[in-house]
Design a protein around this motif. Structure first.
Motif, PDB file in Angstrom:
ATOM      1  N   GLY A 197       0.803  -1.235  -0.007  1.00 34.63           N
ATOM      2  CA  GLY A 197       0.061  -0.013  -0.071  1.00 34.63           C
ATOM      3  C   GLY A 197       0.846   1.111   0.208  1.00 34.63           C
ATOM      4  N   LEU A 198       1.987   1.305   0.801  1.00 36.01           N
ATOM      5  CA  LEU A 198       2.723   2.512   1.037  1.00 36.01           C
ATOM      6  C   LEU A 198       3.609   2.651  -0.382  1.00 36.01           C
ATOM      7  CD1 LEU A 198       4.114   4.638   2.581  1.00 36.01           C
ATOM      8  CD2 LEU A 198       5.814   3.134   3.071  1.00 36.01           C
ATOM      9  N   ALA A 199       4.043   1.413  -1.084  1.00 31.64           N
ATOM     10  CA  ALA A 199       4.603   1.400  -2.371  1.00 31.64           C
ATOM     11  C   ALA A 199       3.899   2.148  -3.437  1.00 31.64           C
ATOM     12  CB  ALA A 199       5.218   0.203  -2.771  1.00 31.64           C
ATOM     13  N   VAL A 200       2.215   2.020  -3.347  1.00 33.37           N
ATOM     14  CA  VAL A 200       1.591   2.166  -4.473  1.00 33.37           C
ATOM     15  C   VAL A 200       1.564   3.614  -4.135  1.00 33.37           C
ATOM     16  CG1 VAL A 200      -0.787   2.631  -5.126  1.00 33.37           C
ATOM     17  CG2 VAL A 200       0.374   0.478  -4.857  1.00 33.37           C
ATOM     18  N   LEU A 248      -0.496   8.335   5.411  1.00 29.38           N
ATOM     19  CA  LEU A 248       0.740   7.911   6.289  1.00 29.38           C
ATOM     20  C   LEU A 248       0.681   8.621   7.467  1.00 29.38           C
ATOM     21  CD1 LEU A 248       3.538   8.236   3.648  1.00 29.38           C
ATOM     22  CD2 LEU A 248       2.567   5.961   4.639  1.00 29.38           C
ATOM     23  N   ASP A 249       1.324   7.975   8.391  1.00 27.57           N
ATOM     24  CA  ASP A 249       1.600   8.880   9.828  1.00 27.57           C
ATOM     25  C   ASP A 249       3.049   8.983   9.889  1.00 27.57           C
ATOM     26  OD1 ASP A 249      -0.928   8.558  10.968  1.00 27.57           O
ATOM     27  OD2 ASP A 249      -0.501   6.382  11.466  1.00 27.57           O
ATOM     28  N   ALA A 250       3.289  10.133  10.555  1.00 30.27           N
ATOM     29  CA  ALA A 250       4.731  10.377  10.577  1.00 30.27           C
ATOM     30  C   ALA A 250       5.205  11.039  11.824  1.00 30.27           C
ATOM     31  CB  ALA A 250       5.257  11.563   9.374  1.00 30.27           C
ATOM     32  N   LEU A 307      12.753  12.310  10.718  1.00 28.12           N
ATOM     33  CA  LEU A 307      11.588  11.956  10.171  1.00 28.12           C
ATOM     34  C   LEU A 307      11.246  10.756  10.038  1.00 28.12           C
ATOM     35  CD1 LEU A 307       8.731  13.764   8.151  1.00 28.12           C
ATOM     36  CD2 LEU A 307       9.670  11.816   7.020  1.00 28.12           C
ATOM     37  N   ALA A 308      10.206  10.094  10.656  1.00 35.66           N
ATOM     38  CA  ALA A 308      10.023   8.736  10.408  1.00 35.66           C
ATOM     39  C   ALA A 308       8.635   8.384   9.739  1.00 35.66           C
ATOM     40  CB  ALA A 308       9.757   7.859  11.607  1.00 35.66           C
ATOM     41  N   ALA A 309       8.584   8.032   8.858  1.00 29.42           N
ATOM     42  CA  ALA A 309       6.860   7.599   8.120  1.00 29.42           C
ATOM     43  C   ALA A 309       6.701   6.127   8.345  1.00 29.42           C
ATOM     44  CB  ALA A 309       7.345   7.976   6.699  1.00 29.42           C
ATOM     45  N   LEU A 310       5.157   6.239   8.919  1.00 26.56           N
ATOM     46  CA  LEU A 310       4.790   4.956   9.423  1.00 26.56           C
ATOM     47  C   LEU A 310       3.619   4.388   8.466  1.00 26.56           C
ATOM     48  CD1 LEU A 310       4.880   6.059  13.035  1.00 26.56           C
ATOM     49  CD2 LEU A 310       6.426   4.070  12.161  1.00 26.56           C
ATOM     50  N   ALA A 311       3.517   3.195   8.222  1.00 25.89           N
ATOM     51  CA  ALA A 311       2.408   2.735   7.591  1.00 25.89           C
ATOM     52  C   ALA A 311       1.731   1.472   8.514  1.00 25.89           C
ATOM     53  CB  ALA A 311       2.409   2.200   6.033  1.00 25.89           C
ATOM     54  N   LEU A 312       0.496   1.749   8.880  1.00 31.92           N
ATOM     55  CA  LEU A 312      -0.041   0.724   9.846  1.00 31.92           C
ATOM     56  C   LEU A 312       1.049   0.539  10.943  1.00 31.92           C
ATOM     57  CD1 LEU A 312      -2.047  -1.479   7.315  1.00 31.92           C
ATOM     58  CD2 LEU A 312      -2.996   0.341   8.777  1.00 31.92           C
TER      59      LEU A 312
END
Length: 187
Positions: free
Chosen positions: A9-12, A63-65, A76-81
């Protein structure tokens, strides 16, 4: 299986933004301003939503960051689920990056840093770093990065300070919109 779904999902999402159609002409300036030029320290929890300006579907969730800025470093940290997919750290000289293996190579951490700085750094610091032909205009709750007379990036703030409300960055030059909702973390 959940990890693969998250990464896919993040890749898309990020590939859609990274591959958005670009306008002809000079690329956007990289910025790469020193962390101290921010002029303070802040920690933010953010939700990031992406859209392409050409109307093509992105097909992924926000996305959460976590973003921390102080005089020494931008982190910065990006999070997916709840899974970390991108981490960057900038000390004014070196951009250190950790990426999830599923993250498309088109996702450029230098562009991420540029957008963070374009949105949050003081206008005077950005303007001083722009190459010839580029200008930054700020009026009220709007900021524009222009190349000649053309608006390449428009940023709308809901409140001051910038992180107190929703921020919408419309990158007309690279074809995407980024909506950022932030809340300040307690010190």
């Amino acid at each position: 299986m959940r990890g693969l779904i998250v990464a896919a999902g993040l890749a898309v999402l990020l590939a859609a933004c990274a591959q958005a159609p670009r306008r002809a002409g000079a690329p956007l300036p990289a910025l790469a301003l020193a962390p101290a030029a921010f002029g303070g320290a802040i920690g933010l929890a953010q939700q990031l939503r992406f859209a392409r300006l050409d109307g093509a579907a992105v097909g992924a969730k926000p996305l959460d960051a976590a973003l921390e800025i102080d005089a020494e470093r931008v982190r910065l940290a990006a999070l997916a689920l709840s899974r970390r997919v991108l981490t960057l750290s900038w000390d004014g000289r070196t951009l250190d990056v950790e990426r999830d293996p599923q993250l498309p190579p088109q996702v450029d951490p230098a562009r991420v840093l540029r957008d963070v700085q374009l949105v949050l750094w003081p206008a005077a610091a950005i303007a001083a770093a722009l190459p010839a032909g580029w200008t930054l205009h700020e009026s009220g709750l709007r900021r524009e990065l222009r190349h000649g007379p053309s608006v390449a990036v428009a940023i709308e703030y809901a409140a001051t300070p910038a992180w107190a409300g929703t921020i919408v960055l419309e990158n007309r030059h690279e074809g995407y919109r980024l909506t950022i909702d932030s809340r300040e973390l307690a010190p």
